[in-house]
Design a protein around this motif. Structure first.
Motif, mmCIF file in Angstrom:
data_model
loop_
_atom_site.group_PDB
_atom_site.id
_atom_site.type_symbol
_atom_site.label_atom_id
_atom_site.label_comp_id
_atom_site.label_asym_id
_atom_site.label_seq_id
_atom_site.Cartn_x
_atom_site.Cartn_y
_atom_site.Cartn_z
ATOM 1 N N HIS A 161 -12.552 7.190 3.242
ATOM 2 C CA HIS A 161 -12.025 8.462 2.730
ATOM 3 C C HIS A 161 -12.890 8.955 1.585
ATOM 4 N N LEU A 162 -13.393 10.175 1.726
ATOM 5 C CA LEU A 162 -14.145 10.842 0.666
ATOM 6 C C LEU A 162 -13.214 11.860 0.023
ATOM 7 N N ASN A 163 -12.978 11.722 -1.289
ATOM 8 C CA ASN A 163 -11.994 12.591 -1.926
ATOM 9 C C ASN A 163 -12.459 14.044 -1.969
ATOM 10 N N ARG A 164 -11.550 14.923 -2.368
ATOM 11 C CA ARG A 164 -11.818 16.362 -2.309
ATOM 12 C C ARG A 164 -13.000 16.758 -3.188
ATOM 13 N N ALA A 165 -13.160 16.081 -4.320
ATOM 14 C CA ALA A 165 -14.258 16.394 -5.239
ATOM 15 C C ALA A 165 -15.579 15.794 -4.790
ATOM 16 N N SER A 166 -15.552 15.007 -3.708
ATOM 17 C CA SER A 166 -16.754 14.352 -3.165
ATOM 18 C C SER A 166 -17.448 13.464 -4.195
ATOM 19 N N ASN A 167 -16.666 12.819 -5.056
ATOM 20 C CA ASN A 167 -17.254 11.931 -6.052
ATOM 21 C C ASN A 167 -16.671 10.520 -6.010
ATOM 22 N N ARG A 168 -15.843 10.251 -5.015
ATOM 23 C CA ARG A 168 -15.273 8.912 -4.904
ATOM 24 C C ARG A 168 -15.004 8.584 -3.437
ATOM 25 N N ILE A 169 -15.353 7.349 -3.037
ATOM 26 C CA ILE A 169 -15.168 6.904 -1.665
ATOM 27 C C ILE A 169 -14.224 5.704 -1.646
ATOM 28 N N TYR A 170 -13.295 5.706 -0.695
ATOM 29 C CA TYR A 170 -12.357 4.598 -0.524
ATOM 30 C C TYR A 170 -12.579 3.978 0.852
ATOM 31 N N LEU A 171 -12.670 2.662 0.910
ATOM 32 C CA LEU A 171 -12.879 1.941 2.160
ATOM 33 C C LEU A 171 -11.642 1.128 2.495
ATOM 34 N N VAL A 172 -11.186 1.231 3.738
ATOM 35 C CA VAL A 172 -10.056 0.430 4.215
ATOM 36 C C VAL A 172 -10.489 -0.277 5.488
ATOM 37 N N SER A 173 -10.605 -1.603 5.428
ATOM 38 C CA SER A 173 -10.982 -2.382 6.609
ATOM 39 C C SER A 173 -9.750 -2.650 7.454
ATOM 40 N N LEU A 174 -9.890 -2.470 8.757
ATOM 41 C CA LEU A 174 -8.791 -2.711 9.690
ATOM 42 C C LEU A 174 -9.152 -3.906 10.564
ATOM 43 N N PRO A 175 -8.349 -4.986 10.534
ATOM 44 C CA PRO A 175 -8.659 -6.163 11.367
ATOM 45 C C PRO A 175 -8.795 -5.770 12.829
#
Length: 225
Positions: A86-100
């Motif tokens: 997920h790239l936030n609306r401001a395009s300055n932070r990325i979140y990673l979620v690993s799915l087994p």
């Protein structure tokens, strides 16, 4: 003739240096933009990765990506690694979620299927199941084959990560707990460790995210560029 004041001379030198630095920076930036565009042109587009369907979730704030890794370049095959980015609306932070990859979810027909098998069905099946399960639209999808992953870690001369748990794979590859460097086939074994140890899914998630983060950070270092 009156000499130019020292302060004014210093100021003029400063602006000349700044101008040269800016010019060099713009030239380098332009070069990498061209390289990036050419690289994107060489990517193989597969419209089957994403599909429209009735009652699909609307676009939200920010941008969501679905990234899967397979053993071949063929997108419609079993996925070993699956991540939501997920790239936030401001395009300055990325979140990673690993799915087994062995995690079970329900298909639109009500059947329980592993995520890795959903990827093999193609036609946006994995995308639809994830969207309906989490009620979040996936804006873009990409599939990476492990050969490319291995090649990248080798070209970077290995990446250094903090390993949360000591393990030894059935093939005999040992990973000590703590700070280690992985490359090539060892890097692949590290993120897809099939040995049996407590909390395997959670630890593999940490490993996957740490390797991806290490690849990005090392790729951006001046000596790498």
């Amino acid at each position: 003739m009156r000499a130019e004041p020292r302060t004014r001379r210093k100021r003029r030198v400063f602006w000349w240096v700044l101008a040269v630095v800016l010019a060099a920076t713009l030239a380098v930036s332009g070069y990498f933009v061209v390289v990036a565009v050419r690289a994107l042109d060489r990517l193989e587009r597969d419209p089957a990765l994403l599909a429209d369907y009735p009652e699909r979730p609307a676009a939200g704030l920010g941008t969501n990506f679905l990234v899967s890794a397979t053993h071949t370049a063929n997108a419609a095959t079993t996925a070993e690694l699956i991540m939501r980015v997920h790239l936030n609306r401001a395009s300055n932070r990325i979140y990673l979620v690993s799915l087994p990859s062995d995690f079970y979810l329900s298909t639109p027909e009500g059947t329980q299927v592993e995520l890795q098998e959903l990827n093999a069905q193609g036609s946006g099946v994995l995308q639809r199941v994830l969207e309906t399960t989490f009620d979040a639209r996936i804006d873009h999808a990409a599939t990476v084959d492990f050969e490319g992953f291995i090649s990248l870690t080798e070209q970077l001369g290995g990446v250094t990560v903090d390993n949360p748990v000591e393990t030894t794979t059935p093939a005999g590859v040992h990973f000590a707990k703590g700070r280690i460097t992985v490359s090539g086939q060892d890097a692949l074994a590290y993120v897809a460790d099939n040995s049996n140890f407590p909390g395997r899914a959670a630890f593999l998630e940490q490993r996957q995210q740490s390797v991806l983060r290490a690849i990005v950070l090392k790729s951006l270092q001046p000596q790498t560029i």
